[in-house]
Write a protein that holds these residues in place. Structure first.
Motif: not given
Ligand code: NAI
Length: 390
Positions: A176-182
């Motif tokens: 998720s860290e690479r999918e825009g989840n700050a």
């Protein structure tokens, strides 16, 4: 105190998750008001957040340094009393230290810092300044957790032998860290999160709960940390065998790749005569299992007759009659209320009661950071068991 305590915030703007939960918890009992903030890394978001929260524009600051410097110069009747810090982990120590040094009390999110060294420095600062620091280990605020702790303490289960604590989540099962989840992005970044993702984010909650309810300290660890999601820079799953004082043994599981799980915190403790079980997803129930007896269910808010009377710590942290669910927000609010009662008592020159002082503090923060470092070091080393060093 004849007035509300005045709170300032670092973080917690429109772009944040837990800051809003802090405000709900802080305001629940009418003892705290928000007067200022540096609400975001982005000054525009900070300003807009301040407007939405009806904070006077001249007290919405661009940085926490500016906020602490300017608030410290305001007259006693206006300036903030304490600072709540709800930023990513690497931004806890700086504001906490500066606030304490400038005469403010502090509420800070876990993990308290990103290193044991920083944590010990905060402990020294708290001891030297005489200020109060509250660490928001959310799950320790529940009435039935207080009841569990009281029953262990009074010897209901006999000598404690086994402590099993779990915190499985599933929300990091993908990258998720690479999918825009700050929130995932800073948590999975070693520079902003610390040495361990899973132990810093949720393992410290589990370790605190185990020590808090059992009253026993971890003395040795044997850890196994993994990065299950390919491409992730930090661990996302961990199992730790624990040894406690008094020869008790334990198991701690913290996992963020337990696909499908929400926030399934659970603790079970067994003594010579029986045991207890509590789960975050059913927090008003405390299951008591005694040898050779039918199971018992203790429920929040009941006026049971002796010998089943709920402890003064459980009732002090209960707001409504039995059957009306109390949950995470109330548990969080209990931490704020006890902190506020303690700060107010100290300001009036009175000794806070044990119930008021019952919130996680700087010493819990130091143990939390020691837990992370001991687990990471053990996992990286070749010794099977290593002593828990603080
Ligand atoms: P988030 O990423 O949703 O929010 C962070 C906030 O800090 C944002 O408003 C961001 O703009 C702000 N910020 C970053 N740098 C800043 C700076 N220099 N000055 C002012 N503001 C700045 O993070 P989240 O999920 O709210 O987590 C914050 C902290 O709370 C973390 O330490 C986390 O471990 C902890 N946490 C604790 C929980 C609990 O159950 N006690 C639950 C969730 C988070």
């Amino acid at each position: 105190m004849k007035r509300k305590l005045r709170m300032g915030m670092v973080g917690g703007g429109k772009d944040a998750f837990i800051g809003a939960v802090h405000r709900i918890a802080a305001f629940m009992d009418g003892k705290i008001e928000l007067v200022c903030g540096a609400f975001s890394i982005d000054p525009v978001i900070s300003k807009e957040s301040g407007e939405e929260l009806f904070v006077s524009p001249d007290r919405v600051y661009a940085t926490y340094e500016e906020m602490i410097a300017k608030e410290a110069q305001l007259p006693e009747g206006e300036r903030m009393d304490f600072l709540t810090i709800v930023t990513p982990n690497f931004l806890h120590f700086g504001p906490a230290k500066l606030a304490l040094e400038n005469g403010f009390d502090v509420v800070v999110e876990k993990p308290m810092t990103v290193s044991l060294e920083e944590a010990k420095e905060l402990q020294e600062t708290v001891e030297r300044t005489g200020r109060t620091l509250c660490l928001t280990h959310t799950y320790s605020g529940y009435p039935m957790i207080k009841q569990a702790k009281a029953m262990v303490k009074e010897g209901h289960f006999g000598k404690i032998r086994k402590i099993v604590v779990e915190y499985p989540q599933g929300w990091l099962s993908r990258l998720s860290e690479r999918e825009g989840n700050a929130g995932a992005a800073w948590r999975a970044d070693p520079k902003r999160s610390g040495k361990s993702l899973v132990m810093g984010d949720i393992g410290t909650h589990a370790a605190h709960l185990a020590e808090y309810v059992s009253g026993l300290r971890i003395t040795e660890v044997c850890a196994d940390l993994s990065t299950m999601v390919e491409g992730r820079l930090l661990d996302d799953d961990g199992s730790v065998l624990l040894r406690f004082e008094d020869k008790a043994k334990g198991v701690l599981m913290a996992s963020q790749i337990s696909a499908g799980e929400e926030n399934a915190v659970r603790i079970r403790i067994y003594g010579e005569k029986g045991g207890l079980e509590w789960a975050n997803e059913d927090p008003n129930n405390l299951i008591i299992k005694m040898l050779d007896q039918p199971r018992q269910l203790y429920r929040t808010g009941n006026a049971y007759a002796a010998p089943f009377t709920l402890s003064s710590f459980a009732t002090h942290n209960t707001r409504i009659p039995a059957g009306h669910p109390e949950g995470l927000l109330e548990s969080f609010a209990n931490i704020y209320r006890n902190f506020a009662l303690t700060v107010s008592a100290k300001r009036e020159g009175k000794q806070p009661t044990p119930e008021m002082l019952d919130f996680p503090n700087v010493y819990d923060g130091v143990r939390g950071m020691a837990f992370i470092e001991n687990v990471v070091n053990n996992n990286e080393g070749t010794e099977k068991w290593t002593k828990f060093v603080v």
